[in-house]
Scaffold this motif. Structure first.
Motif, mmCIF file in Angstrom:
data_model
loop_
_atom_site.group_PDB
_atom_site.id
_atom_site.type_symbol
_atom_site.label_atom_id
_atom_site.label_comp_id
_atom_site.label_asym_id
_atom_site.label_seq_id
_atom_site.Cartn_x
_atom_site.Cartn_y
_atom_site.Cartn_z
ATOM 1 N N GLY A 97 0.555 4.752 0.299
ATOM 2 C CA GLY A 97 -0.274 5.900 0.652
ATOM 3 C C GLY A 97 0.514 7.184 0.501
ATOM 4 O O GLY A 97 0.846 7.836 1.476
ATOM 5 N N TRP A 98 0.806 7.554 -0.725
ATOM 6 C CA TRP A 98 1.714 8.681 -0.941
ATOM 7 C C TRP A 98 1.095 9.837 -1.727
ATOM 8 O O TRP A 98 1.788 10.764 -2.111
ATOM 9 C CB TRP A 98 2.985 8.212 -1.586
ATOM 10 C CG TRP A 98 2.876 7.524 -2.929
ATOM 11 C CD1 TRP A 98 1.785 7.459 -3.749
ATOM 12 C CD2 TRP A 98 3.907 6.817 -3.599
ATOM 13 N NE1 TRP A 98 2.076 6.744 -4.875
ATOM 14 C CE2 TRP A 98 3.380 6.340 -4.814
ATOM 15 C CE3 TRP A 98 5.224 6.543 -3.294
ATOM 16 C CZ2 TRP A 98 4.116 5.599 -5.715
ATOM 17 C CZ3 TRP A 98 5.962 5.807 -4.203
ATOM 18 C CH2 TRP A 98 5.414 5.340 -5.394
ATOM 19 N N THR A 123 -10.183 8.270 3.969
ATOM 20 C CA THR A 123 -9.791 7.705 2.674
ATOM 21 C C THR A 123 -8.972 6.429 2.859
ATOM 22 O O THR A 123 -9.214 5.422 2.176
ATOM 23 C CB THR A 123 -9.000 8.738 1.860
ATOM 24 O OG1 THR A 123 -9.835 9.879 1.638
ATOM 25 C CG2 THR A 123 -8.522 8.192 0.536
ATOM 26 N N VAL A 124 -8.027 6.448 3.773
ATOM 27 C CA VAL A 124 -7.199 5.261 4.015
ATOM 28 C C VAL A 124 -8.087 4.119 4.517
ATOM 29 O O VAL A 124 -7.963 2.982 4.056
ATOM 30 C CB VAL A 124 -6.058 5.571 5.001
ATOM 31 C CG1 VAL A 124 -5.282 4.305 5.353
ATOM 32 C CG2 VAL A 124 -5.121 6.615 4.403
ATOM 33 N N TYR A 144 0.860 -1.189 0.000
ATOM 34 C CA TYR A 144 0.000 0.000 0.000
ATOM 35 C C TYR A 144 0.886 1.226 0.000
ATOM 36 O O TYR A 144 1.659 1.441 0.921
ATOM 37 C CB TYR A 144 -0.916 0.008 1.226
ATOM 38 C CG TYR A 144 -1.861 1.194 1.263
ATOM 39 C CD1 TYR A 144 -2.927 1.262 0.384
ATOM 40 C CD2 TYR A 144 -1.681 2.236 2.153
ATOM 41 C CE1 TYR A 144 -3.802 2.333 0.392
ATOM 42 C CE2 TYR A 144 -2.547 3.305 2.185
ATOM 43 C CZ TYR A 144 -3.609 3.353 1.303
ATOM 44 O OH TYR A 144 -4.463 4.425 1.318
ATOM 45 N N HIS A 183 -9.880 2.664 1.565
ATOM 46 C CA HIS A 183 -9.011 1.811 0.749
ATOM 47 C C HIS A 183 -8.857 0.436 1.386
ATOM 48 O O HIS A 183 -8.927 -0.597 0.701
ATOM 49 C CB HIS A 183 -7.635 2.453 0.558
ATOM 50 C CG HIS A 183 -7.676 3.701 -0.263
ATOM 51 N ND1 HIS A 183 -6.615 4.569 -0.335
ATOM 52 C CD2 HIS A 183 -8.648 4.235 -1.051
ATOM 53 C CE1 HIS A 183 -6.930 5.586 -1.125
ATOM 54 N NE2 HIS A 183 -8.154 5.393 -1.567
ATOM 55 N N SER A 237 -6.690 12.383 -1.088
ATOM 56 C CA SER A 237 -5.411 12.453 -0.394
ATOM 57 C C SER A 237 -5.239 11.214 0.477
ATOM 58 O O SER A 237 -6.151 10.825 1.209
ATOM 59 C CB SER A 237 -5.339 13.692 0.494
ATOM 60 O OG SER A 237 -4.201 13.628 1.341
ATOM 61 N N SER A 238 -4.063 10.637 0.420
ATOM 62 C CA SER A 238 -3.747 9.493 1.277
ATOM 63 C C SER A 238 -3.485 9.923 2.717
ATOM 64 O O SER A 238 -3.270 9.080 3.585
ATOM 65 C CB SER A 238 -2.514 8.762 0.743
ATOM 66 O OG SER A 238 -2.731 8.313 -0.571
ATOM 67 N N ARG A 239 -3.524 11.218 2.979
ATOM 68 C CA ARG A 239 -3.333 11.703 4.344
ATOM 69 C C ARG A 239 -4.661 11.775 5.095
ATOM 70 O O ARG A 239 -4.677 12.037 6.285
ATOM 71 C CB ARG A 239 -2.679 13.077 4.310
ATOM 72 C CG ARG A 239 -1.276 13.035 3.738
ATOM 73 C CD ARG A 239 -0.746 14.418 3.513
ATOM 74 N NE ARG A 239 0.078 14.837 4.625
ATOM 75 C CZ ARG A 239 0.606 16.044 4.724
ATOM 76 N NH1 ARG A 239 0.366 16.965 3.821
ATOM 77 N NH2 ARG A 239 1.359 16.351 5.758
ATOM 78 N N GLU A 252 -13.389 14.225 1.447
ATOM 79 C CA GLU A 252 -12.180 13.485 1.078
ATOM 80 C C GLU A 252 -11.539 13.997 -0.204
ATOM 81 O O GLU A 252 -10.453 13.534 -0.562
ATOM 82 C CB GLU A 252 -12.509 12.001 0.878
ATOM 83 C CG GLU A 252 -12.926 11.269 2.126
ATOM 84 C CD GLU A 252 -13.348 9.856 1.797
ATOM 85 O OE1 GLU A 252 -12.464 8.987 1.699
ATOM 86 O OE2 GLU A 252 -14.567 9.628 1.623
ATOM 87 N N THR A 299 -0.741 13.158 -1.933
ATOM 88 C CA THR A 299 -1.141 14.291 -1.106
ATOM 89 C C THR A 299 -1.784 15.362 -1.976
ATOM 90 O O THR A 299 -1.595 15.382 -3.198
ATOM 91 C CB THR A 299 0.059 14.913 -0.357
ATOM 92 O OG1 THR A 299 0.931 15.551 -1.301
ATOM 93 C CG2 THR A 299 0.829 13.870 0.438
#
Length: 142
Positions: free
Chosen positions: A25-26, A98-99, A23, A102, A92-94, A72, A28
């Motif tokens: 998660g990068w 959202t995370v 994964y 996923h 955004s993966s931040r 999101e 932004t």
């Protein structure tokens, strides 16, 4: 997409007989938190630099964001949809929602776990709680 499949938490004591993925998660977006580093434009991995400065997308296909909540999504400056001229929005993966989304999608499709991928220079070994990756250290065991 509705499903009658029951999602069960995978046994974390072993990776034996598990389906595991990486994964990254990068992604932004400008406005999703503090800058990744001094002077960064905010769109890490989405764009090489702002479109207004001659930037280009770093992705081949635009993601389907129809399942994301408005909270999101972030409008990508200078990017609109040709069919309605509305601002294009990206995730955004931040964003913790959202995370979680996923990981829920992965679980729903039979993924038992994920390896969080980071470059060695992004790993905090000294317990720095203000670093850009400090949240990752807190979330690693969830």
């Amino acid at each position: 997409m509705s499903s009658t499949r029951i999602i069960k938490r995978a046994d974390p004591s072993s990776i034996h007989n598990k389906v595991l993925v990486g994964y990254q998660g990068w992604f932004t977006c400008a406005g999703d938190g503090p800058p990744v580093h001094q002077g960064h434009h905010g769109w890490l991995h989405w764009f090489d630099k702002p479109l207004s400065e001659g930037g280009h997308p770093n992705f081949d296909l635009f993601p389907d964001v129809t399942d994301y909540t408005p909270e999101e999504l972030y409008p990508a400056p200078g990017l609109t949809f040709p069919h309605n001229n509305q601002p294009a929005k990206l995730f955004s993966s931040r964003n913790p929602t959202t995370v979680n989304r996923h990981f829920h999608w992965m679980a729903r499709h039979g993924i038992d776990g994920a390896f969080l991928q980071r470059f060695a220079t992004q790993c905090e070994v000294d317990g720095n709680q203000t670093s850009p990756t400090a949240d990752l250290m807190r979330l690693r065991d969830e």
